[in-house]
Write a protein that holds these residues in place. Structure first.
Motif, PDB file in Angstrom:
ATOM      1  N   LEU A  92      10.220  24.142  -9.404  1.00 20.64           N
ATOM      2  CA  LEU A  92      11.044  25.090 -10.166  1.00 20.64           C
ATOM      3  C   LEU A  92      12.539  24.936  -9.946  1.00 20.64           C
ATOM      4  N   GLY A  93      12.945  24.137  -8.972  1.00 23.38           N
ATOM      5  CA  GLY A  93      14.375  23.961  -8.698  1.00 23.38           C
ATOM      6  C   GLY A  93      15.032  25.305  -8.442  1.00 23.38           C
ATOM      7  N   GLU A  94      16.168  25.539  -9.155  1.00 22.31           N
ATOM      8  CA  GLU A  94      16.917  26.789  -8.966  1.00 22.31           C
ATOM      9  C   GLU A  94      16.613  27.726 -10.130  1.00 22.31           C
ATOM     10  N   SER A  95      15.337  28.028 -10.357  1.00 22.61           N
ATOM     11  CA  SER A  95      15.024  28.822 -11.546  1.00 22.61           C
ATOM     12  C   SER A  95      15.102  30.313 -11.245  1.00 22.61           C
ATOM     13  N   ILE A  96      15.070  31.109 -12.300  1.00 21.84           N
ATOM     14  CA  ILE A  96      15.213  32.572 -12.217  1.00 21.84           C
ATOM     15  C   ILE A  96      14.192  33.215 -11.266  1.00 21.84           C
ATOM     16  N   PHE A  97      13.038  32.598 -11.090  1.00 22.92           N
ATOM     17  CA  PHE A  97      11.982  33.226 -10.291  1.00 22.92           C
ATOM     18  C   PHE A  97      12.378  33.352  -8.821  1.00 22.92           C
ATOM     19  N   THR A  98      13.235  32.442  -8.358  1.00 21.99           N
ATOM     20  CA  THR A  98      13.520  32.418  -6.917  1.00 21.99           C
ATOM     21  C   THR A  98      14.990  32.655  -6.569  1.00 21.99           C
ATOM     22  N   THR A  99      15.904  32.645  -7.553  1.00 19.75           N
ATOM     23  CA  THR A  99      17.325  32.820  -7.221  1.00 19.75           C
ATOM     24  C   THR A  99      17.643  34.287  -6.963  1.00 19.75           C
ATOM     25  N   ASN A 100      18.838  34.545  -6.430  1.00 21.84           N
ATOM     26  CA  ASN A 100      19.269  35.910  -6.107  1.00 21.84           C
ATOM     27  C   ASN A 100      20.711  36.118  -6.564  1.00 21.84           C
ATOM     28  N   GLY A 101      21.167  37.381  -6.496  1.00 16.14           N
ATOM     29  CA  GLY A 101      22.580  37.728  -6.687  1.00 16.14           C
ATOM     30  C   GLY A 101      23.135  37.311  -8.037  1.00 16.14           C
ATOM     31  N   ALA A 102      24.402  36.814  -8.012  1.00 18.51           N
ATOM     32  CA  ALA A 102      25.114  36.505  -9.264  1.00 18.51           C
ATOM     33  C   ALA A 102      24.407  35.395 -10.048  1.00 18.51           C
ATOM     34  N   GLN A 103      23.848  34.422  -9.315  1.00 21.10           N
ATOM     35  CA  GLN A 103      23.155  33.315  -9.990  1.00 21.10           C
ATOM     36  C   GLN A 103      21.962  33.848 -10.797  1.00 21.10           C
ATOM     37  N   TRP A 104      21.185  34.752 -10.150  1.00 19.52           N
ATOM     38  CA  TRP A 104      20.039  35.339 -10.852  1.00 19.52           C
ATOM     39  C   TRP A 104      20.507  36.178 -12.052  1.00 19.52           C
ATOM     40  N   ARG A 105      21.560  37.011 -11.872  1.00 20.39           N
ATOM     41  CA  ARG A 105      22.025  37.890 -12.969  1.00 20.39           C
ATOM     42  C   ARG A 105      22.419  37.058 -14.192  1.00 20.39           C
ATOM     43  N   ARG A 106      23.139  35.964 -13.947  1.00 18.96           N
ATOM     44  CA  ARG A 106      23.575  35.103 -15.056  1.00 18.96           C
ATOM     45  C   ARG A 106      22.347  34.540 -15.790  1.00 18.96           C
ATOM     46  N   GLN A 107      21.369  34.051 -15.007  1.00 21.03           N
ATOM     47  CA  GLN A 107      20.178  33.460 -15.625  1.00 21.03           C
ATOM     48  C   GLN A 107      19.402  34.508 -16.421  1.00 21.03           C
ATOM     49  N   ARG A 108      19.252  35.697 -15.836  1.00 23.10           N
ATOM     50  CA  ARG A 108      18.448  36.737 -16.507  1.00 23.10           C
ATOM     51  C   ARG A 108      19.100  37.137 -17.831  1.00 23.10           C
ATOM     52  N   SER A 109      20.451  37.290 -17.821  1.00 23.16           N
ATOM     53  CA  SER A 109      21.078  37.724 -19.072  1.00 23.16           C
ATOM     54  C   SER A 109      21.009  36.614 -20.125  1.00 23.16           C
ATOM     55  N   MET A 110      20.980  35.365 -19.699  1.00 21.44           N
ATOM     56  CA  MET A 110      20.876  34.282 -20.689  1.00 21.44           C
ATOM     57  C   MET A 110      19.444  34.096 -21.190  1.00 21.44           C
ATOM     58  N   MET A 111      18.463  34.544 -20.391  1.00 22.44           N
ATOM     59  CA  MET A 111      17.064  34.331 -20.788  1.00 22.44           C
ATOM     60  C   MET A 111      16.440  35.541 -21.495  1.00 22.44           C
ATOM     61  N   ASP A 112      17.007  36.726 -21.258  1.00 25.54           N
ATOM     62  CA  ASP A 112      16.440  37.939 -21.868  1.00 25.54           C
ATOM     63  C   ASP A 112      16.205  37.811 -23.383  1.00 25.54           C
ATOM     64  N   PRO A 113      17.210  37.279 -24.145  1.00 24.63           N
ATOM     65  CA  PRO A 113      17.023  37.257 -25.610  1.00 24.63           C
ATOM     66  C   PRO A 113      15.765  36.503 -26.058  1.00 24.63           C
ATOM     67  N   ALA A 114      15.321  35.522 -25.273  1.00 25.20           N
ATOM     68  CA  ALA A 114      14.124  34.755 -25.676  1.00 25.20           C
ATOM     69  C   ALA A 114      12.869  35.632 -25.670  1.00 25.20           C
ATOM     70  N   PHE A 115      12.955  36.794 -24.995  1.00 28.39           N
ATOM     71  CA  PHE A 115      11.769  37.662 -24.896  1.00 28.39           C
ATOM     72  C   PHE A 115      11.972  38.996 -25.607  1.00 28.39           C
ATOM     73  N   ALA A 116      13.032  39.068 -26.453  1.00 29.44           N
ATOM     74  CA  ALA A 116      13.267  40.294 -27.226  1.00 29.44           C
ATOM     75  C   ALA A 116      12.153  40.451 -28.261  1.00 29.44           C
ATOM     76  N   LEU A 117      12.057  41.665 -28.828  1.00 27.42           N
ATOM     77  CA  LEU A 117      10.952  41.988 -29.736  1.00 27.42           C
ATOM     78  C   LEU A 117      10.822  40.984 -30.894  1.00 27.42           C
ATOM     79  N   ALA A 118      11.959  40.624 -31.493  1.00 27.72           N
ATOM     80  CA  ALA A 118      11.899  39.736 -32.665  1.00 27.72           C
ATOM     81  C   ALA A 118      11.303  38.379 -32.271  1.00 27.72           C
TER      82      ALA A 118
END
Ligand code: HEM
Length: 466
Positions: A92-118
């Motif tokens: 998984l390298g440095e993926s969202i599942f294992t990162t923390n802090g600012a790195q995780w926040r950046r990844q989560r906000s960039m990935m959230d739209p892929a799982f939106a309702l539409a």
């Protein structure tokens, strides 16, 4: 007057907890086979437990207020434990599942739209196509015969995540190589994780590390090849961006810097989604089939429910709302067999919790497996009872002690995706097949990366006359 029929019950088998806590070596060797074997009776009744060894302070947290503190109220003080990260890093390298802090926040906000309702609605047709393919495979099997349903549930969920990431089915030589490498990687993960958990990293065999890196490398090479093809085609203008998960990740921009994911990050996130997105769902769906095979009455009701929608290939994502019992079956399966059976965090500061003082650097484990079978929070905790979700008295248990998708800011990104695919797969499977248990076969749950069966889940599949 004859007395009313006693309600049907099915309490699926799971490893009998020991009477007392085992010694260190016994606990280690049991956990190496399956961490479920290291549990003891009090684990299912206690508010909190602790283990202290040289180099290890571990707290097991069952009490709802403390769980909320770790996962939600003070989650910044309880980042993800490096334990899982180290074992999964080759894949998984440095993926969202294992990162923390600012790195995780950046990844989560960039990935959230892929799982939106539409996007979820857009994922429905590929899910339908993967279920069509699954039913096609089942049709080719000998009629009314015995099968290991785990094999099929793993195939269909891997196919769904593959189609929703890449807009193409998972088939051919690449599919076979991914399955094969993935099975090796999954089997090795606990051997790499457990010695660290017990403060005995020197017990990790270099041969196992090498094999794990090799399996991860094989999977990543295939994923990399597919991502690169898309990357190049978009760059050269020979292809429009597709409305799939990879497309969404490629279009995502950092809200502060405006930068996209670099190629390596894309590979990390896709590899992580491939793992998180099918291993968990495959585990839960396999157990769901095992449970309903033992409750014909529930299966008959599911069949009637699925039949209300007529031709299943014309089912729309909005119809899934009407499959209430099927959804409850899946929710109850997630209670009894939560794929992510334990969640490990590390406390960054010393702090009070319940009646104890947690030391900085301690491993804090929140275990959905224990909490969702806890004697204090659930009525008949070992009984498979999907209708409990419709009873008002269950509300409190749900509020306090139900977290198959985790909770707080790091709650599962794909929870709605998983519910959608699982409801669809179960409804369509039960509409075409009746599942019955195989006499003398008792699946043995083992806690590894997810909760799987050590000896498969063999069932009889009888094709219904439609
Ligand atoms: C029944 C199926 C599933 C279960 C039970 C499940 C469970 C969980 C749990 C418990 C966590 C939180 C772990 C923690 O706090 O340490 C999690 C995180 C995550 N899950 Fe799932 N999951 C499932 C399916 C999926 C699917 C289908 C996807 C994607 C398509 C997915 C993507 C993720 C991601 C990306 C995270 C990390 C979120 C973050 O840290 O911000 N999961 N999952």
């Amino acid at each position: 007057m004859s007395s009313p029929e006693p309600p049907a019950e099915f309490c699926p088998h799971y490893p009998s907890p020991r009477k007392n806590k085992a010694g260190l070596w016994r606990m280690f060797f049991s956990a190496r086979h399956s961490w479920l074997d290291a549990l003891y009776e009090r684990s299912y009744r206690m508010r909190m437990g602790e283990v202290h060894l040289p180099g290890l302070d571990l707290y097991m947290v069952n009490q709802p207020e403390s769980v909320r503190k770790v996962m939600e109220d003070q989650e910044a003080n309880f980042p993800k434990s490096p334990l899982l990260g180290k074992a999964l890093k080759p894949l998984l390298g440095e993926s969202i599942f294992t990162t923390n802090g600012a790195q995780w926040r950046r990844q989560r906000s960039m990935m959230d739209p892929a799982f939106a309702l539409a996007r979820l609605q857009a994922a429905f047709p590929p899910m339908q196509a993967a279920v069509d393919a699954m039913l096609g495979r089942l049709k080719k099997l000998p009629a009314n015969s015995e099968h290991d349903i785990e094999v099929e549930m793993t195939h269909v969920t891997a196919d769904i995540i593959f189609r929703t990431i890449f807009s193409s089915p998972m088939e051919g030589e690449d599919a076979r190589r991914i399955f094969d490498a993935f099975a090796r990687f999954q089997a090795l993960a606990p051997r790499l994780m457990l010695p660290s958990l017990f403060g005995m990293r020197w017990l990790v065999w270099p041969w196992d590390i090498w094999r794990s890196h090799r399996a991860a490398g094989e999977i990543r090479n295939i994923l990399e090849k597919l991502i690169r093809l898309r990357h190049e085609a978009i760059k050269q203008g020979t292809q429009e961006q597709s409305p799939d998960i990879l497309g969404s990740f490629m279009e995502a921009r950092d809200e502060h810097t405006g930068r996209p994911f670099i190629f390596e990050e894309l590979v990390d996130q896709v590899a992580m989604l491939f793992l998180a997105g099918h291993e968990t769902s495959a585990s839960a769906l396999t157990w769901a089939c095992h449970l309903i095979a033992h409750r014909k009455d529930i299966q008959d009701r599911m069949y009637a429910e699925a039949n209300r929608f007529g031709d299943p290939s014309s089912l729309q994502s909005s119809d899934l709302k009407g499959l209430e019992l099927t959804r409850n079956v899946f929710r109850e399966t997630l209670r009894l067999f939560p794929p992510v059976g334990f969640i490990a965090r590390q406390s960054s500061t010393s702090c009070p919790m319940g009646s104890k003082q947690i030391v900085a650097g301690a491993t804090v484990v929140v275990a959905p497996w224990l909490i969702q079978r806890h004697r204090k929070y659930w009525e008949s905790p070992d009984n498979f009872d999907p209708d409990r979700f419709d009873r008002p008295q269950t509300r409190n248990s749900l509020k306090q002690a139900y977290l198959p998708f985790g909770m707080g800011p790091r709650v599962c990104l794909g929870a709605a995706f998983a519910l959608q695919e699982a409801t669809l797969i179960l409804a369509r499977l039960i509409r075409e097949y009746e599942l019955t248990p195989v006499a003398s076969h008792v699946p043995m749950p083992v806690g590894r990366l997810t909760i799987r069966s050590a000896n498969g889940v063999r069932l009889m599949l009888r094709r219904r006359s439609l």
